[in-house]
Design a protein around this motif. Structure first.
Motif, PDB file in Angstrom:
ATOM      1  N   GLU A  41       0.829  -1.207   0.000  1.00  0.00           N
ATOM      2  CA  GLU A  41       0.000   0.000   0.000  1.00  0.00           C
ATOM      3  C   GLU A  41       0.861   1.254   0.000  1.00  0.00           C
ATOM      4  O   GLU A  41       0.560   2.230  -0.708  1.00  0.00           O
ATOM      5  CB  GLU A  41      -0.918   0.001   1.221  1.00  0.00           C
ATOM      6  N   ALA A  42       1.952   1.234   0.772  1.00  0.00           N
ATOM      7  CA  ALA A  42       2.822   2.409   0.842  1.00  0.00           C
ATOM      8  C   ALA A  42       3.451   2.706  -0.509  1.00  0.00           C
ATOM      9  O   ALA A  42       3.556   3.869  -0.919  1.00  0.00           O
ATOM     10  CB  ALA A  42       3.913   2.179   1.891  1.00  0.00           C
ATOM     11  N   ALA A  43       3.862   1.663  -1.221  1.00  0.00           N
ATOM     12  CA  ALA A  43       4.475   1.858  -2.541  1.00  0.00           C
ATOM     13  C   ALA A  43       3.452   2.407  -3.533  1.00  0.00           C
ATOM     14  O   ALA A  43       3.756   3.334  -4.304  1.00  0.00           O
ATOM     15  CB  ALA A  43       5.057   0.545  -3.044  1.00  0.00           C
ATOM     16  N   VAL A  44       2.266   1.850  -3.502  1.00  0.00           N
ATOM     17  CA  VAL A  44       1.219   2.315  -4.422  1.00  0.00           C
ATOM     18  C   VAL A  44       0.885   3.782  -4.162  1.00  0.00           C
ATOM     19  O   VAL A  44       0.696   4.579  -5.097  1.00  0.00           O
ATOM     20  CB  VAL A  44      -0.038   1.428  -4.286  1.00  0.00           C
ATOM     21  N   GLN A  45       0.812   4.159  -2.890  1.00  0.00           N
ATOM     22  CA  GLN A  45       0.522   5.554  -2.549  1.00  0.00           C
ATOM     23  C   GLN A  45       1.558   6.510  -3.130  1.00  0.00           C
ATOM     24  O   GLN A  45       1.244   7.639  -3.504  1.00  0.00           O
ATOM     25  CB  GLN A  45       0.464   5.719  -1.033  1.00  0.00           C
ATOM     26  N   ARG A  46       2.807   6.041  -3.211  1.00  0.00           N
ATOM     27  CA  ARG A  46       3.880   6.881  -3.760  1.00  0.00           C
ATOM     28  C   ARG A  46       4.065   6.676  -5.260  1.00  0.00           C
ATOM     29  O   ARG A  46       5.016   7.174  -5.849  1.00  0.00           O
ATOM     30  CB  ARG A  46       5.201   6.574  -3.043  1.00  0.00           C
ATOM     31  N   GLU A  47       3.145   5.905  -5.867  1.00  0.00           N
ATOM     32  CA  GLU A  47       3.193   5.598  -7.301  1.00  0.00           C
ATOM     33  C   GLU A  47       4.506   4.913  -7.678  1.00  0.00           C
ATOM     34  O   GLU A  47       5.132   5.197  -8.690  1.00  0.00           O
ATOM     35  CB  GLU A  47       2.980   6.874  -8.135  1.00  0.00           C
ATOM     36  N   LEU A  48       4.908   3.970  -6.805  1.00  0.00           N
ATOM     37  CA  LEU A  48       6.108   3.170  -7.033  1.00  0.00           C
ATOM     38  C   LEU A  48       5.704   1.734  -7.313  1.00  0.00           C
ATOM     39  O   LEU A  48       4.620   1.294  -6.928  1.00  0.00           O
ATOM     40  CB  LEU A  48       7.013   3.212  -5.795  1.00  0.00           C
ATOM     41  N   ASN A  49       6.587   1.003  -7.972  1.00  0.00           N
ATOM     42  CA  ASN A  49       6.350  -0.417  -8.228  1.00  0.00           C
ATOM     43  C   ASN A  49       6.627  -1.193  -6.949  1.00  0.00           C
ATOM     44  O   ASN A  49       7.772  -1.234  -6.484  1.00  0.00           O
ATOM     45  CB  ASN A  49       7.267  -0.905  -9.357  1.00  0.00           C
TER      46      ASN A  49
END
Length: 232
Positions: A41-49
């Motif tokens: 979830e944290a990665a998605v929030q930062r638009e990271l893979n």
């Protein structure tokens, strides 16, 4: 190796692998107040893979575990010195500047209610300055002299080397005293129950720093310098 997954909370990953905080900080992933969410979830929030972020975390853990598996006391002198330089000298030069902002922040934010944190900051600054100077002296002057002496133990080289070894051991003793005080005033690096994520991170990384420094000093005092004394 610990099985880090995308389902784990970011805060739990930092607890297990304190050095991962540097990665999350660079990626602007909140591991402190907003750390109770999954890595996915944290990665998605930062638009990271998410898979890429997980791989980078795993690489940090693999590097740390690989270093811990080595048994350097059986190394030859050149390999032992190279190991000390690569793991401990390079490690100090990498870790201390990265850790400094966290120590400063915790002392600034929490120092009024926890005054011992101001002394923690002072000790850290002393250790940082002394150990960097110490390792620079070893790399540039003492280690080359040790290798030269062990290859050709002449009386001239012996007299040249003896005061260097004595001085280094004295500096090791001083670092040990500062680390002992650091452990005492932090209650064995035990943060208070209400401590925030950054507060806990500082204690975890200071404890790892203590562990690494003691092993570093052991390899020099009790392995490398003992070999020099035997030749003397």
């Amino acid at each position: 190796m610990s099985q880090i997954t995308l389902d784990q909370h970011v805060s739990d990953i930092v607890t297990a692998i304190p050095q991962s905080a540097d990665l999350f900080r660079n990626l602007r992933i909140d591991y402190c107040c907003g750390g109770k969410i999954s890595l996915q979830e944290a990665a998605v929030q930062r638009e990271l893979n998410p898979a890429d972020v997980l791989t980078r975390v795993q690489e940090i853990e693999e590097k740390r575990e690989l270093r811990e598996q080595l048994e350097p006391s059986s190394f030859g002198e050149k390999t032992l010195i190279a190991h000390i330089q690569e793991k401990y000298h390079t490690g100090l030069r990498e870790e201390l500047p990265l850790l400094a902002p966290y120590v400063t922040k915790v002392a600034r934010v929490h120092g009024e209610n926890h005054p011992h944190l101001l002394r923690v900051q002072e000790i850290f600054k002393l250790l940082r300055a002394e150990l960097i100077d110490h390792t620079d002296d070893e790399d540039q002057n003492v280690f080359p002299l040790i290798l030269e002496f062990l290859a050709n133990p002449t009386p001239e080289l012996k007299e040249q080397l003896k005061p260097h070894v004595a001085e280094l051991e004295q500096e090791h003793d001083n670092a040990g005293r500062l680390l002992h005080e650091l452990r005492e005033i932090t209650n064995n690096f035990t943060p208070p129950e209400e401590a925030c994520g950054t507060y806990r991170l500082v204690y975890a990384r200071l404890e790892q720093f203590e562990k690494d420094t003691f092993q570093h000093v052991h390899l020099e005092n009790n392995v490398l310098f003992d070999r020099v004394r035997e030749a003397i």
